[in-house]
Write an enzyme that holds these catalytic residues in place. Structure first.
Site: not given
Length: 376
Positions: A181, A73-74, A319, A237, A201, A153
């Site tokens: 979330q 997501a970042t 984070c 890739t 994740h 979050n």
């Protein structure tokens, strides 16, 4: 003894079905999905199956758009913000967001501000929710993009993203939703969004893969330059294994939606009843039930985490855990440093057992009582 895991907002346990979907692409089917030979085409086909599964979880079938796989997501958020704003005319180089957004949004818009983009970060109330009248007064015809998180979050508050998106659309601005979330847990108004970021994740998939959904007609400049493997505009890739894991996890979200929801609501009721004397941070109503951010006066959360080693829980976002600063989200809802440092976040979900949750909560309560008795 493996600690009882109550940190679902940091990451979720990998679903067995996701692990099984990944395994062939880690072992004998290891080919590059961008290769033209048969093995490469098989890997590419697995990626496309995963793309369809994630799109289905987003309920993107009725909406025109494309799903691009990313490293998480970042990357998706960085790409959405930088890629969209770089395409906007000078008269639209303005972004509006909220003070409680994830660092992936706030740090990116701060960088954009140094690049000449006008940045407006809206405050939230003590309940963690943005005031829509305030938002309406600040989202104007100079605004190019509005960014808001579906489910916070840290405190689990559900923002009125559909209404925010409507304000953006009325002014001709794009709307980016961080649905990390919220995907599969609360309704996502995809029809109101132009850009949506998700990651694997947080929904029982593997780490290292996410996706950005882009509405048809929205043009982004590339964030990564190279081979343009994803739709000609995202380079790098792809890992068929990671994509397959995300796809399988997304498929489970759809299949288990009602079961997961009922389980989490029951756990939340148990937790709220068990944690007497703790104060809830954020709205008691507009929230995702699997996130319980609570505080107790006089308790030191960091010490509590160290004392209760049988339980894995947190004091806020993983984070920002090494920053030494109190949570920007808790500061934004008006908590002082002492209140923020007495706050803990309990996250639970699909694989949390009720008896383990009760044991964990009792251990936390006992340790808190010991702290308070020693301080008396």
């Amino acid at each position: 003894m493996t600690p009882i895991y109550l940190d679902y907002q940091a990451t979720t346990p990998l679903a067995p079905e996701a692990a099984e979907a990944m395994r062939p692409w880690l072992d004998e089917k290891f080919a590059n999905p961008h290769s033209a030979h048969r093995l490469g085409r098989e890997a590419a086909a697995a990626v496309e199956v995963a793309r369809e599964q994630v799109s289905a979880a987003l309920q993107a079938g009725k909406e025109g758009g494309r799903l691009f796989f990313t490293s998480g997501a970042t990357e998706a958020i960085n790409w959405a913000l930088k890629g969209a704003l770089s395409r906007l005319p000078d008269s639209r180089r303005r972004v509006v967001t909220l003070a409680t957004e994830h660092a992936a949004v706030l740090d990116t818009v701060e960088w954009l501000g140094r690049m000449g983009v006008e940045v407006d970060v809206l405050p939230v109330g003590p309940d963690g929710l943005v005031d829509l009248d305030l938002a309406a007064s600040r989202i104007d015809d100079r605004t190019g993009l509005v960014a808001a998180m579906l489910v916070n979050n840290e405190i689990g508050v559900v923002q009125p993203v559909a209404q925010l998106a409507e304000l953006a659309r009325d002014c001709g601005a794009l709307f980016l939703c961080d649905a990390v979330q919220g995907l599969g847990r609360v309704p996502l108004p995809l029809d109101s969004c132009d850009l949506v970021a998700v990651t694997a994740h947080k929904v029982h998939g593997p780490k290292g893969v996410g996706a950005l959904w882009v509405r048809d007609g929205v043009i982004l400049d590339p964030l990564l330059h190279g081979g343009g493997q994803e739709g000609g505009i995202r380079s790098g890739t792809l890992s068929p294994a990671l994509c397959a894991g995300l796809g399988a996890a997304a498929k489970l979200l759809s299949e288990r939606a009602e079961e997961d929801h009922a389980h989490v609501v029951k756990l939340a009721e148990t937790a709220r009843a068990r944690m007497q004397g703790w104060i809830l941070n954020g709205s008691p109503v507009e929230r995702y039930a699997g996130n319980l951010n609570i505080r107790r006066t006089g308790v030191d959360a960091a010490r509590l985490i160290a004392d209760v080693r049988q339980v894995a829980f947190s004091a806020g976002s993983a984070c920002a855990s090494g920053s030494g600063r109190t949570s920007h989200v808790l500061r934004a809802i008006g908590l002082d440093d002492a209140e923020a440092r007495s706050s803990i976040r309990l996250g639970f979900g699909r694989y949390t057992k009720e008896d383990e949750l009760i044991l964990a909560l009792d251990l936390i309560n006992e340790a808190a009582e010991r702290q308070l008795s020693l301080a008396a």
